[in-house]
Enzyme design. Structure first.
Site, short mmCIF file in Angstrom:
data_model
loop_
_atom_site.label_atom_id
_atom_site.label_comp_id
_atom_site.label_asym_id
_atom_site.label_seq_id
_atom_site.Cartn_x
_atom_site.Cartn_y
_atom_site.Cartn_z
N GLU A 56 -22.31 120.03 -17.22
CA GLU A 56 -22.04 118.59 -17.43
C GLU A 56 -21.00 118.21 -16.40
O GLU A 56 -19.81 118.50 -16.57
CB GLU A 56 -21.50 118.36 -18.85
CG GLU A 56 -22.41 118.80 -19.98
CD GLU A 56 -23.59 117.86 -20.16
OE1 GLU A 56 -23.60 116.75 -19.61
OE2 GLU A 56 -24.54 118.27 -20.86
N LYS B 156 -12.31 128.04 -22.85
CA LYS B 156 -11.28 127.96 -21.79
C LYS B 156 -10.94 126.48 -21.64
O LYS B 156 -11.68 125.71 -21.03
CB LYS B 156 -11.86 128.57 -20.52
CG LYS B 156 -11.38 128.03 -19.19
CD LYS B 156 -9.96 128.34 -18.87
CE LYS B 156 -9.57 127.75 -17.51
NZ LYS B 156 -8.80 126.50 -17.66
N GLU C 248 -16.68 110.69 -6.39
CA GLU C 248 -16.07 110.40 -7.70
C GLU C 248 -14.54 110.34 -7.54
O GLU C 248 -13.93 111.27 -7.03
CB GLU C 248 -16.43 111.51 -8.69
CG GLU C 248 -15.90 111.22 -10.09
CD GLU C 248 -16.19 112.34 -11.08
OE1 GLU C 248 -15.97 113.51 -10.74
OE2 GLU C 248 -16.63 112.03 -12.20
N CYS D 114 -16.28 110.76 -17.18
CA CYS D 114 -17.44 111.14 -16.34
C CYS D 114 -18.40 109.97 -16.25
O CYS D 114 -19.11 109.81 -15.28
CB CYS D 114 -18.12 112.37 -16.93
SG CYS D 114 -18.63 112.14 -18.64
P1 NAD Z 1 -12.36 120.77 -13.08
O1 NAD Z 1 -13.72 121.10 -12.59
O2 NAD Z 1 -11.22 120.82 -12.12
O3 NAD Z 1 -11.94 121.73 -14.29
C1 NAD Z 1 -12.74 121.86 -15.44
C2 NAD Z 1 -12.43 123.19 -16.11
O4 NAD Z 1 -12.88 124.24 -15.25
C3 NAD Z 1 -10.95 123.45 -16.35
O5 NAD Z 1 -10.78 124.13 -17.56
C4 NAD Z 1 -10.58 124.33 -15.17
O6 NAD Z 1 -9.45 125.14 -15.38
C5 NAD Z 1 -11.84 125.18 -15.04
N1 NAD Z 1 -12.06 125.79 -13.72
C6 NAD Z 1 -11.59 125.38 -12.52
N2 NAD Z 1 -12.06 126.20 -11.54
C7 NAD Z 1 -12.83 127.13 -12.15
C8 NAD Z 1 -13.62 128.23 -11.68
N3 NAD Z 1 -13.70 128.53 -10.38
N4 NAD Z 1 -14.32 128.96 -12.57
C9 NAD Z 1 -14.28 128.65 -13.89
N5 NAD Z 1 -13.56 127.63 -14.39
C10 NAD Z 1 -12.85 126.87 -13.54
O7 NAD Z 1 -12.47 119.33 -13.74
P2 NAD Z 1 -11.31 118.44 -14.36
O8 NAD Z 1 -10.49 117.85 -13.26
O9 NAD Z 1 -10.62 119.19 -15.44
O10 NAD Z 1 -12.17 117.29 -15.08
C11 NAD Z 1 -12.65 116.17 -14.42
C12 NAD Z 1 -14.12 116.34 -14.08
O11 NAD Z 1 -14.88 116.60 -15.26
C13 NAD Z 1 -14.72 115.08 -13.49
O12 NAD Z 1 -15.52 115.42 -12.38
C14 NAD Z 1 -15.58 114.53 -14.61
O13 NAD Z 1 -16.64 113.72 -14.18
C15 NAD Z 1 -16.04 115.79 -15.26
N6 NAD Z 1 -16.50 115.52 -16.65
C16 NAD Z 1 -17.85 115.55 -16.90
C17 NAD Z 1 -18.32 115.26 -18.19
C18 NAD Z 1 -19.80 115.27 -18.49
O14 NAD Z 1 -20.16 115.30 -19.68
N7 NAD Z 1 -20.69 115.23 -17.51
C19 NAD Z 1 -17.41 114.95 -19.21
C20 NAD Z 1 -16.06 114.93 -18.90
C21 NAD Z 1 -15.60 115.22 -17.61
#
Ligand code: NAD
Length: 498
Positions: free
Chosen positions: A254, A179, A389, A288
């Site tokens: 993650e 996804k 963050e 991240c």
């Molecule tokens: P997000 O949590 O908004 O979305 C991530 C993914 O989850 C997207 O595909 C989104 O559509 C999906 N999603 C959203 N709500 C959901 C739900 N209720 N159930 C299942 N899936 C759902 O994050 P974002 O804005 O896309 O990305 C930024 C975040 O990602 C930041 O917090 C960043 O720190 C984190 N990140 C972490 C790592 C790591 O390795 N720790 C790496 C990259 C990014």
């Protein structure tokens, strides 16, 4: 069928691009221009169900389950070769999709085959072991595929992050439903063409695009999913973990970070200044791993910060496709507004805004989503800009005097993803690294990552590892088998066996 004149992407299920059950498509916006540049299917629960069924069928199909581990490894290497041949296209695609600099995406996707080659190497190397139990038993452990892995990824490095999950899962014989983020779907869908050409059997990897509410939630709740491997925000991770708990499905999380980057008085100040810039301004802080809390020892505070500001004063902000650009746009408009909100919050909280702090919209940048690199000083540990963050180019700078004080402040955070330490003193380097609550500690470097090294956070930054042997083993389930080798009559049935 979408009726737009823009290029359109459908979902990828059972080896084919197919229309979503409901005829809905989303615009994908190029953040440098503010304009739609393709449409992608906005799928729903029926499409998720179809994809999970395809993945379950593939799991036991002769075409996949019948492959030897060595053949699986060869298949992943063919994918690596296909990705190498398309690296430039993937880099361009991602730059247009999320605004990351072309020089950064070229480096990221030039190295993409390494991820696939690394996991290919594990395909035939994970076996079991024999446990030295006493008595007449042979007790051994098997590492089995978990089953169908749901890989849910964010927008900041979509092809890279999806590759870590898909390649590790396939190496261990699982099948996958991906996804992508609704902000950046195209790269992962293009990657499916490469997997297909490499000969990945149908149904082994499927991609369902759309929102978290429509697709993500349906995938997490689907009874055919055996493991949820999620990268994204901490609040989304919490919601997913709660939902998964209802079915007792394991989750790898993650999540976000608010990482400390600590400069001691004996540091090489030029390298530390570059490490600070790399930590918070590379990728516009949308990593991240962003080193968004910088702790400077009083003795080098001015020297280091002057170097950072001097370098940032001449920074080239602009078109991410131009080779000389150093900071591109942030990924989408709502995200830009969220970053600008945090800058306002920092000022209201009483921090000193000493650099940047505004949207940049002159000339060619008018319709793009550009935020100036921003520095706050006189920041306290209690302020929201130090605790939450922001995921943008916004740095909080804090002074310190002693090791004890800086370790306490650095660990005073809900997050525990990464940390940076700058010092020439080897004893201090290890001493501090051991005390920090962070899954990765970098000493005299920052933003160093490799699929060979495990990566994963502590506390609200998540749990489980990606990369390295530990990341591979996360994609297996461990089974213990006891075999009685004795021909003797069964022992007393009322006494526990050993
Ligand atoms: P997000 O949590 O908004 O979305 C991530 C993914 O989850 C997207 O595909 C989104 O559509 C999906 N999603 C959203 N709500 C959901 C739900 N209720 N159930 C299942 N899936 C759902 O994050 P974002 O804005 O896309 O990305 C930024 C975040 O990602 C930041 O917090 C960043 O720190 C984190 N990140 C972490 C790592 C790591 O390795 N720790 C790496 C990259 C990014």
């Amino acid at each position: 069928m979408s009726t737009t004149t823009l290029p359109t992407y459908d979902i990828f299920i059972d080896g084919e691009f197919v229309s979503p059950a409901e005829d809905r498509y989303l615009d994908s916006i190029n953040p440098a221009t503010g304009k739609a540049w393709y449409q992608v299917a906005s799928a729903g629960a029926a499409d998720v169900d179809r994809a999970v069924r395809a993945a379950r069928a593939a799991l036991v199909s002769p075409a996949w389950a019948g492959l030897t581990p060595s053949a699986r490894g060869r298949l992943l290497r063919r994918v690596a070769d296909g990705l190498a041949a398309r690296a430039e296209d993937l880099a361009m695609l991602e730059t247009n999709d999320n605004g990351k600099l072309i020089r950064d995406t070229r480096a990221l996707y030039g190295n993409l085959p390494i991820i696939w080659e690394y996991f290919a190497g594990w395909a035939d190397k994970v076996g079991g072991e024999v446990v030295p139990t006493v008595g007449t038993n042979l007790t051994y452990l098997r590492r089995e595929p978990i089953g169908v892995v749901a890989a849910i990824v964010p927008w900041n490095a979509p092809i890279n992050l999806a590759s870590h999950k898909i390649a590790a899962a396939l190496a261990m014989g699982n099948t996958v439903v991906v996804k992508p983020s609704e902000i950046t779907s195209a790269g992962i869908l293009e990657m499916m063409k490469i997997l297909d050409e490499a000969g990945v059997p149908r149904g082994v990897v499927n991609v369902v695009t759309g929102t978290g509410a429509d697709v993500g939630q349906a995938l997490v709740a689907h009874p055919g999913v055996d493991l949820i491997a999620f990268t994204g925000g901490t609040s989304t991770g919490t919601a997913i973990a709660k939902k998964a708990a209802e079915r007792h499905v394991p989750v790898l999380l993650e999540l976000g970070g608010k990482s400390p980057n600590i400069v001691f008085d004996d540091a090489n100040t030029s390298n530390a200044a570059n490490g600070i810039i790399s930590g918070i301004f590379a990728a516009g802080g949308q990593a991240c791993t962003a080193g968004s809390r910088v702790y400077l020892h009083n003795a080098v505070y001015d020297e280091v910060l002057d170097k950072v500001k001097e370098r940032m004063s001449g920074i080239r902000l602009g078109d991410p496709l131009a080779a000389e650009t150093e900071i591109g746009p942030v990924a989408y408009e709502a995200h830009m507004n969220r970053i600008l909100d945090y800058i306002r919050i920092g000022q209201e909280e009483g921090a000193d805004l000493t650099f940047g702090g505004n949207r940049v919209s002159e000339g060619d940048l008018a319709s793009g989503f550009y935020v100036a690199p921003t520095i706050f000083e006189n920041v306290t540990s209690e302020m929201r800009i130090t605790r939450e963050e922001i995921f943008g180019p916004v740095l909080s700078v804090i002074r310190f005097d002693t090791e004890e004080e800086v370790v306490r402040q650095a660990n005073d955070s809900a997050f525990g993803l990464v940390a940076g330490v700058w010092t020439q003193n080897v004893n201090r380097a290890h001493r501090i690294a051991h005390q920090l609550d962070a899954g990765t500690v970098w000493v005299n470097t920052y933003r160093a990552l490799s699929p060979l090294a495990p990566f994963g956070g502590f506390k609200s930054s998540g749990h489980g590892k990606e990369g390295g042997e530990y990341g591979v083993l996360e994609m297996t389930r461990l089974k213990t088998v006891w075999v009685n080798l004795s021909e003797a009559p069964t022992a007393d049935p009322f006494v526990i066996q050993k």
